[in-house]
Design a protein around this motif. Sequence first.
Motif, PDB file in Angstrom:
ATOM      1  N   TYR A 124      12.275 -24.980  77.928  1.00  0.00           N
ATOM      2  CA  TYR A 124      11.228 -25.682  77.186  1.00  0.00           C
ATOM      3  C   TYR A 124      11.785 -26.491  76.023  1.00  0.00           C
ATOM      4  N   THR A 125      13.103 -26.601  75.956  1.00  0.00           N
ATOM      5  CA  THR A 125      13.715 -27.326  74.843  1.00  0.00           C
ATOM      6  C   THR A 125      13.703 -28.824  75.111  1.00  0.00           C
ATOM      7  N   ASP A 126      13.262 -29.573  74.136  1.00  0.00           N
ATOM      8  CA  ASP A 126      13.325 -31.033  74.183  1.00  0.00           C
ATOM      9  C   ASP A 126      14.513 -31.448  73.321  1.00  0.00           C
ATOM     10  N   LEU A 127      15.592 -31.893  73.969  1.00  0.00           N
ATOM     11  CA  LEU A 127      16.791 -32.248  73.210  1.00  0.00           C
ATOM     12  C   LEU A 127      16.527 -33.399  72.252  1.00  0.00           C
ATOM     13  N   SER A 128      15.621 -34.289  72.631  1.00  0.00           N
ATOM     14  CA  SER A 128      15.293 -35.398  71.723  1.00  0.00           C
ATOM     15  C   SER A 128      14.653 -34.878  70.447  1.00  0.00           C
ATOM     16  N   GLU A 129      13.750 -33.896  70.587  1.00  0.00           N
ATOM     17  CA  GLU A 129      13.131 -33.319  69.397  1.00  0.00           C
ATOM     18  C   GLU A 129      14.169 -32.574  68.562  1.00  0.00           C
ATOM     19  N   LEU A 130      15.128 -31.926  69.231  1.00  0.00           N
ATOM     20  CA  LEU A 130      16.195 -31.246  68.505  1.00  0.00           C
ATOM     21  C   LEU A 130      17.020 -32.260  67.712  1.00  0.00           C
ATOM     22  N   ALA A 131      17.244 -33.432  68.287  1.00  0.00           N
ATOM     23  CA  ALA A 131      17.937 -34.500  67.554  1.00  0.00           C
ATOM     24  C   ALA A 131      17.105 -34.953  66.355  1.00  0.00           C
ATOM     25  N   ALA A 132      15.770 -35.028  66.540  1.00  0.00           N
ATOM     26  CA  ALA A 132      14.890 -35.433  65.438  1.00  0.00           C
ATOM     27  C   ALA A 132      14.968 -34.437  64.289  1.00  0.00           C
ATOM     28  N   TRP A 133      15.064 -33.152  64.618  1.00  0.00           N
ATOM     29  CA  TRP A 133      15.179 -32.159  63.557  1.00  0.00           C
ATOM     30  C   TRP A 133      16.528 -32.235  62.864  1.00  0.00           C
ATOM     31  N   ALA A 134      17.581 -32.604  63.592  1.00  0.00           N
ATOM     32  CA  ALA A 134      18.879 -32.824  62.945  1.00  0.00           C
ATOM     33  C   ALA A 134      18.772 -33.953  61.920  1.00  0.00           C
ATOM     34  N   VAL A 135      18.035 -35.007  62.284  1.00  0.00           N
ATOM     35  CA  VAL A 135      17.805 -36.108  61.347  1.00  0.00           C
ATOM     36  C   VAL A 135      17.064 -35.597  60.115  1.00  0.00           C
ATOM     37  N   TRP A 136      16.066 -34.739  60.341  1.00  0.00           N
ATOM     38  CA  TRP A 136      15.285 -34.195  59.226  1.00  0.00           C
ATOM     39  C   TRP A 136      16.156 -33.325  58.325  1.00  0.00           C
ATOM     40  N   TYR A 137      16.964 -32.452  58.918  1.00  0.00           N
ATOM     41  CA  TYR A 137      17.866 -31.613  58.122  1.00  0.00           C
ATOM     42  C   TYR A 137      18.812 -32.479  57.296  1.00  0.00           C
ATOM     43  N   HIS A 138      19.318 -33.517  57.921  1.00  0.00           N
ATOM     44  CA  HIS A 138      20.239 -34.450  57.248  1.00  0.00           C
ATOM     45  C   HIS A 138      19.559 -35.085  56.040  1.00  0.00           C
ATOM     46  N   GLY A 139      18.331 -35.570  56.234  1.00  0.00           N
ATOM     47  CA  GLY A 139      17.595 -36.173  55.127  1.00  0.00           C
ATOM     48  C   GLY A 139      17.245 -35.167  54.048  1.00  0.00           C
ATOM     49  N   LYS A 140      16.902 -33.952  54.462  1.00  0.00           N
ATOM     50  CA  LYS A 140      16.570 -32.906  53.499  1.00  0.00           C
ATOM     51  C   LYS A 140      17.791 -32.556  52.653  1.00  0.00           C
ATOM     52  N   ALA A 141      18.962 -32.487  53.280  1.00  0.00           N
ATOM     53  CA  ALA A 141      20.194 -32.252  52.524  1.00  0.00           C
ATOM     54  C   ALA A 141      20.424 -33.377  51.532  1.00  0.00           C
ATOM     55  N   GLY A 142      20.140 -34.614  51.959  1.00  0.00           N
ATOM     56  CA  GLY A 142      20.272 -35.748  51.049  1.00  0.00           C
ATOM     57  C   GLY A 142      19.335 -35.665  49.871  1.00  0.00           C
ATOM     58  N   ASP A 143      18.111 -35.186  50.115  1.00  0.00           N
ATOM     59  CA  ASP A 143      17.140 -35.048  49.022  1.00  0.00           C
ATOM     60  C   ASP A 143      17.586 -33.990  48.018  1.00  0.00           C
ATOM     61  N   LYS A 144      18.182 -32.931  48.506  1.00  0.00           N
ATOM     62  CA  LYS A 144      18.698 -31.905  47.597  1.00  0.00           C
ATOM     63  C   LYS A 144      19.841 -32.468  46.755  1.00  0.00           C
ATOM     64  N   CYS A 145      20.699 -33.269  47.372  1.00  0.00           N
ATOM     65  CA  CYS A 145      21.802 -33.896  46.625  1.00  0.00           C
ATOM     66  C   CYS A 145      21.271 -34.850  45.566  1.00  0.00           C
ATOM     67  N   ALA A 146      20.222 -35.609  45.925  1.00  0.00           N
ATOM     68  CA  ALA A 146      19.661 -36.570  44.973  1.00  0.00           C
ATOM     69  C   ALA A 146      19.081 -35.868  43.761  1.00  0.00           C
ATOM     70  N   ARG A 147      18.409 -34.741  43.986  1.00  0.00           N
ATOM     71  CA  ARG A 147      17.855 -34.000  42.854  1.00  0.00           C
ATOM     72  C   ARG A 147      18.951 -33.409  41.966  1.00  0.00           C
ATOM     73  N   LYS A 148      20.028 -33.011  42.570  1.00  0.00           N
ATOM     74  CA  LYS A 148      21.105 -32.363  41.820  1.00  0.00           C
ATOM     75  C   LYS A 148      22.044 -33.367  41.159  1.00  0.00           C
ATOM     76  N   LEU A 149      22.375 -34.440  41.880  1.00  0.00           N
ATOM     77  CA  LEU A 149      23.419 -35.361  41.425  1.00  0.00           C
ATOM     78  C   LEU A 149      22.909 -36.762  41.095  1.00  0.00           C
ATOM     79  N   GLY A 150      21.721 -37.106  41.589  1.00  0.00           N
ATOM     80  CA  GLY A 150      21.200 -38.458  41.421  1.00  0.00           C
ATOM     81  C   GLY A 150      21.594 -39.341  42.587  1.00  0.00           C
ATOM     82  N   GLU A 151      20.757 -40.325  42.881  1.00  0.00           N
ATOM     83  CA  GLU A 151      20.987 -41.195  44.029  1.00  0.00           C
ATOM     84  C   GLU A 151      22.222 -42.073  43.868  1.00  0.00           C
ATOM     85  N   TYR A 152      22.579 -42.423  42.625  1.00  0.00           N
ATOM     86  CA  TYR A 152      23.751 -43.269  42.426  1.00  0.00           C
ATOM     87  C   TYR A 152      25.053 -42.521  42.705  1.00  0.00           C
ATOM     88  N   ALA A 153      25.128 -41.280  42.258  1.00  0.00           N
ATOM     89  CA  ALA A 153      26.404 -40.566  42.260  1.00  0.00           C
ATOM     90  C   ALA A 153      26.648 -39.740  43.514  1.00  0.00           C
TER      91      ALA A 153
END
Length: 560
Positions: free
Chosen positions: A510-539
Amino acid sequence: MGDLATMAQMKELDRIAIEERGIPSLELMENAAQAVAQAVVNLAGPADGRRSDGVIATATSVVRMRTETEPTAEEQREAEAAENIILSKNTDPTPRIGIFCGPGNNGGDGVAAARILLEAGYRVRAFLLGSREKMTPDERAMEEKLREAGGELETLDLEDRRTTAWLSTCDCFVDALFGVGLQRPLAGEFLALVQWLNRMRTPVVSCDLPSGVHGDTGEILGDAIQAKVTVTFTCAKPGLYLDAGAGRAGKVEVANIGIPWELVFEQIKQGREGTRVLPDYAKLHLPRRPVDGHKGDFGKLFILAGSEGYTGAPNLAARAALRTGAGLVFLGVPREIYPILAVKCDEAMPFPLPEKYEEILEKAKGCDVALIGPGLGRHPKTEKLVRALLEDLDIPVVLDADGINALCGHIDILDKRSAPTVLTPHAGEFARLTGCPLPVKDRLSAARAFAKEHHCTLVLKGHGTVTAAPSGNCWICGTGNPGMAKGGSGDVLSGMIAALWGQKHLKGPYTDLSELAAWAVWYHGKAGDKCARKLGEYAMLPSDLLDAIPEVLLENTDRG
């Protein structure tokens, strides 16, 4: 995870609800207005003015900025009237709300919201832009109710000093100009008002869509309202999350206006080509890893990456794969850069690419997933190698960067593959691959069409990255920020996708590999948001994403 509806889908949904289900259109409009009014209350505070900040401005300074020469007697009277309007805010702290309505049903939502707020005790003025003759019957009905409540739908004149003085004291504006009905660039008085509102610092609540944003693509049609909050009805629209439109929407609130849930499910959720948004607060709980699992169960990855001058890309991709749970990562790099990667990599296993193609192919075939492309370069010999591997490998392949470029003019190789393939282009790479012009104005439709035609998963990167499946289903990512727009971020993403695709316990019937790829994109963006809060978007740096991935995955892992 929220289902999105295109403008055409929403129009059809409204039609069915009204014409076939017999739901009164005025009832839907009233419910929409209630949601908009509540958003205004949340921003402006209670009607008794307890949250008022007191003095808004000194009226004389406002008047002097508008008059460069000695005023006439009439101008002086107007100036004094404007001054009194502004200063009255100091003695009457009741929040003032300016509502701007077009002649369609979106304007009717605004007129109804004006009445609701007026009856709640707010100081409200509603203004009409456009022809009164073009007002819809529902908007006319709401105008009559507004009159009965003691209000009026005025014709807007931004040249009237008394009007602009009153508007300068407002605590909140409501944008009810167009909604999903706009298809052409703003012009005339509508454009002038949007630009005037954007110069003000007053928060704006938009009804359904910020006026000027294309509901399906996020394109800015001439200019668009900068909303603080967008109250969108029944389902959110793709344009609220894509490209520049996402930057104009502010906080998106989805309001149930009375269309039956089963009708929405039938028309939108069960659609063969659904579109969903993975918002910031979404969750995909990864299952706990099997207690008897070993490194082979968690994915053996073959990575073909790197070239002279591009030694960072293979390292970032390999480390991202390991951080996302890959069991074994074999990193094949050109012989001339192998010594550099041998020093950089601790957990990944770099090796110099053999001279014989058969040896490279054998190494790749022994793995569960291949990632091809990060920093690979565009040497003709390298591109020939990429195409040969795509033809001969029967394992899933993640194709990134120069791996995608190697397909330009050879798209038939992709079409012949039977194993799953995911491509992760940015707009420039997608344009080179397909020949479409830049900018890609409708990324959602373009991604969906490509994935269906070539039977692959396409991750079309950008603000609101679109992941499209061969089935036509699409996911729009609601995480990420401009601080991630740096070389290397895409390498991290490709490694994360490959890692999720390679882990056996994440895959099943029942696994949709495309949806799994979409969640990888989400995790990637979420990690970026955590970095932005901690370090700022410039740095923040792409390597910082690697340190944020563990926290993101920990928050999204089933601990039961």
